[in-house]
Design an enzyme around this catalytic site. Sequence first.
Site, PDB file in Angstrom:
ATOM      1  N   GLY A  19       0.817  -1.196   0.000  1.00  0.00           N
ATOM      2  CA  GLY A  19       0.000   0.000   0.000  1.00  0.00           C
ATOM      3  C   GLY A  19       0.856   1.253   0.000  1.00  0.00           C
ATOM      4  O   GLY A  19       2.017   1.231   0.446  1.00  0.00           O
ATOM      5  N   GLY A  21       1.342   4.845   1.575  1.00  0.00           N
ATOM      6  CA  GLY A  21       0.966   5.676   2.710  1.00  0.00           C
ATOM      7  C   GLY A  21       0.998   7.149   2.361  1.00  0.00           C
ATOM      8  O   GLY A  21       1.851   7.597   1.583  1.00  0.00           O
ATOM      9  N   ASP A  49      -3.490   4.326   1.591  1.00  0.00           N
ATOM     10  CA  ASP A  49      -3.796   4.427   3.010  1.00  0.00           C
ATOM     11  C   ASP A  49      -3.764   5.886   3.440  1.00  0.00           C
ATOM     12  O   ASP A  49      -2.770   6.584   3.220  1.00  0.00           O
ATOM     13  CB  ASP A  49      -2.775   3.631   3.833  1.00  0.00           C
ATOM     14  CG  ASP A  49      -3.074   3.681   5.324  1.00  0.00           C
ATOM     15  OD1 ASP A  49      -3.821   2.800   5.788  1.00  0.00           O
ATOM     16  OD2 ASP A  49      -2.578   4.592   6.005  1.00  0.00           O
ATOM     17  N   TYR A  54      -4.509  12.982   9.108  1.00  0.00           N
ATOM     18  CA  TYR A  54      -3.429  13.464   8.260  1.00  0.00           C
ATOM     19  C   TYR A  54      -3.735  14.833   7.650  1.00  0.00           C
ATOM     20  O   TYR A  54      -2.822  15.528   7.198  1.00  0.00           O
ATOM     21  CB  TYR A  54      -3.141  12.477   7.118  1.00  0.00           C
ATOM     22  CG  TYR A  54      -2.772  11.087   7.561  1.00  0.00           C
ATOM     23  CD1 TYR A  54      -2.476  10.785   8.897  1.00  0.00           C
ATOM     24  CD2 TYR A  54      -2.736  10.038   6.646  1.00  0.00           C
ATOM     25  CE1 TYR A  54      -2.161   9.507   9.294  1.00  0.00           C
ATOM     26  CE2 TYR A  54      -2.408   8.751   7.034  1.00  0.00           C
ATOM     27  CZ  TYR A  54      -2.134   8.489   8.359  1.00  0.00           C
ATOM     28  OH  TYR A  54      -1.821   7.210   8.747  1.00  0.00           O
ATOM     29  N   LYS A  83      -9.610   6.153   8.334  1.00  0.00           N
ATOM     30  CA  LYS A  83      -9.556   5.884   9.776  1.00  0.00           C
ATOM     31  C   LYS A  83     -10.468   6.825  10.552  1.00  0.00           C
ATOM     32  O   LYS A  83     -10.563   8.016  10.237  1.00  0.00           O
ATOM     33  CB  LYS A  83      -8.122   6.007  10.282  1.00  0.00           C
ATOM     34  CG  LYS A  83      -7.120   5.135   9.529  1.00  0.00           C
ATOM     35  CD  LYS A  83      -5.699   5.311  10.036  1.00  0.00           C
ATOM     36  CE  LYS A  83      -4.714   4.520   9.198  1.00  0.00           C
ATOM     37  NZ  LYS A  83      -4.403   5.177   7.914  1.00  0.00           N
ATOM     38  N   HIS A 116      -8.523   4.453  14.538  1.00  0.00           N
ATOM     39  CA  HIS A 116      -7.141   4.895  14.353  1.00  0.00           C
ATOM     40  C   HIS A 116      -6.259   4.545  15.556  1.00  0.00           C
ATOM     41  O   HIS A 116      -5.148   4.022  15.385  1.00  0.00           O
ATOM     42  CB  HIS A 116      -7.115   6.401  14.097  1.00  0.00           C
ATOM     43  CG  HIS A 116      -5.850   6.871  13.447  1.00  0.00           C
ATOM     44  ND1 HIS A 116      -5.811   7.920  12.573  1.00  0.00           N
ATOM     45  CD2 HIS A 116      -4.572   6.425  13.522  1.00  0.00           C
ATOM     46  CE1 HIS A 116      -4.570   8.111  12.153  1.00  0.00           C
ATOM     47  NE2 HIS A 116      -3.802   7.213  12.727  1.00  0.00           N
ATOM     48  N   SER A 164      -6.368  -0.143  14.404  1.00  0.00           N
ATOM     49  CA  SER A 164      -4.996   0.313  14.204  1.00  0.00           C
ATOM     50  C   SER A 164      -4.385   0.654  15.546  1.00  0.00           C
ATOM     51  O   SER A 164      -5.059   1.199  16.429  1.00  0.00           O
ATOM     52  CB  SER A 164      -5.005   1.559  13.299  1.00  0.00           C
ATOM     53  OG  SER A 164      -3.698   2.049  13.090  1.00  0.00           O
ATOM     54  N   SER A 215       5.462   2.486   8.827  1.00  0.00           N
ATOM     55  CA  SER A 215       6.862   2.801   9.186  1.00  0.00           C
ATOM     56  C   SER A 215       7.788   1.633   8.881  1.00  0.00           C
ATOM     57  O   SER A 215       8.760   1.392   9.605  1.00  0.00           O
ATOM     58  CB  SER A 215       6.975   3.215  10.665  1.00  0.00           C
ATOM     59  OG  SER A 215       6.314   4.432  10.900  1.00  0.00           O
ATOM     60  N   ARG A 273      11.824   6.093  -6.248  1.00  0.00           N
ATOM     61  CA  ARG A 273      11.625   5.227  -5.076  1.00  0.00           C
ATOM     62  C   ARG A 273      10.198   4.710  -5.017  1.00  0.00           C
ATOM     63  O   ARG A 273       9.951   3.577  -4.571  1.00  0.00           O
ATOM     64  CB  ARG A 273      11.977   5.991  -3.801  1.00  0.00           C
ATOM     65  CG  ARG A 273      13.475   6.239  -3.645  1.00  0.00           C
ATOM     66  CD  ARG A 273      13.760   7.059  -2.423  1.00  0.00           C
ATOM     67  NE  ARG A 273      15.191   7.357  -2.302  1.00  0.00           N
ATOM     68  CZ  ARG A 273      15.682   8.257  -1.455  1.00  0.00           C
ATOM     69  NH1 ARG A 273      14.864   8.942  -0.657  1.00  0.00           N
ATOM     70  NH2 ARG A 273      16.986   8.471  -1.411  1.00  0.00           N
ATOM     71  N   ASN A 277       9.788   0.675  -4.782  1.00  0.00           N
ATOM     72  CA  ASN A 277       9.142   0.036  -3.633  1.00  0.00           C
ATOM     73  C   ASN A 277       8.026  -0.921  -4.037  1.00  0.00           C
ATOM     74  O   ASN A 277       7.548  -1.700  -3.211  1.00  0.00           O
ATOM     75  CB  ASN A 277       8.610   1.097  -2.678  1.00  0.00           C
ATOM     76  CG  ASN A 277       9.724   1.850  -1.965  1.00  0.00           C
ATOM     77  OD1 ASN A 277      10.857   1.378  -1.909  1.00  0.00           O
ATOM     78  ND2 ASN A 277       9.412   3.017  -1.426  1.00  0.00           N
TER      79      ASN A 277
END
Length: 320
Positions: A19, A21, A49, A54, A83, A116, A164, A215, A273, A277
């Site tokens: 996913g 982020g 996600d 955020y 969330k 969340h 979460s 993370s 990147r 990924n």
Amino acid sequence: MAVEPYVLLNDGHRIPVIGFGTYAPDKFPKSMVEEATRLAIEAGYRHIDCAYLYGNEVEVGRAIKEKITDGTIKREDLFYTGKLWSTFHSPELVRPALEKSLKDLQMDYLDLFLIHIPVEFKVSPKKLPLSLDYRNITGCFLLTHLQAMEQCKDAGLVKSIGVSNFNRSQLKLILDKPGLKYKPVCNQVECHIYLNQSKLLEFCKSQDVLLVAYSVLGSSRDDTIGKDAPVLLEDPILHAIADKLGRTPAQVAMRYLLQRGIVVLVKSFTPARIKQNLQVLDFNLSEEDITILDGQNKNLRYDSMPMWKDHPKYPYHDEY
């Protein structure tokens, strides 16, 4: 060990194992998140996600809408996670909070809706309590809002429900809830080679609850753990394995989690990147590699929410 691009959730829906982020510190303009989301979809990500906390649902939704409009994807091809934030745990606030997110995202439904964090804050225009002001923390484990989330699923506003940042005891409280209608499909937590969550992973697997990791490449947030924290992607053992396989350290760090049955979330603003990924499904780590990386565990958290970690109901007081 083969890793399929999708995994089946306990309610029958499928989730992509990689996913994108969308969290970014306030120092980054929200336009960067919008552009990164657009690039991620173009690169092939089909799992996005995000979260109310955020503060960028409008921008992320705009990027998704653009890619649907130009024919890059169809809505049904995309898996979107949102969330429920802690100021909206009261049952009467759950659906309005969800509907606000849907409006900002320009969507009719979420694929996955998570609690969340397992802490409720008092209703407030502020998203976070003041530092050390525990009066704004009204308690953990209030389960009435879960029923309101179930009603959102029944109404077709969300397809799946999960949690979460729950530890084992908190997740068990949900699983043991009398009258539970929908079992959580996942628990999204911090997880990487320095925090491999082996015990929590074992428990989740025993309950048919998927572990989703954030993370996974470490964090640059020195506000949460300190400037002296080790940089995960500079780990020499990670580099040695990556060099042996002709891969990047990030790809090895992700593959380590994938081969353990964990869904990974990664984020980047760098186009190269973002593409790199995604390229983690065409190689394998050996059992020896996995064992060596297991040995890197330090039970180290990059994201520890220091403003309220001393509160007795902070979610990480348990061992896992």
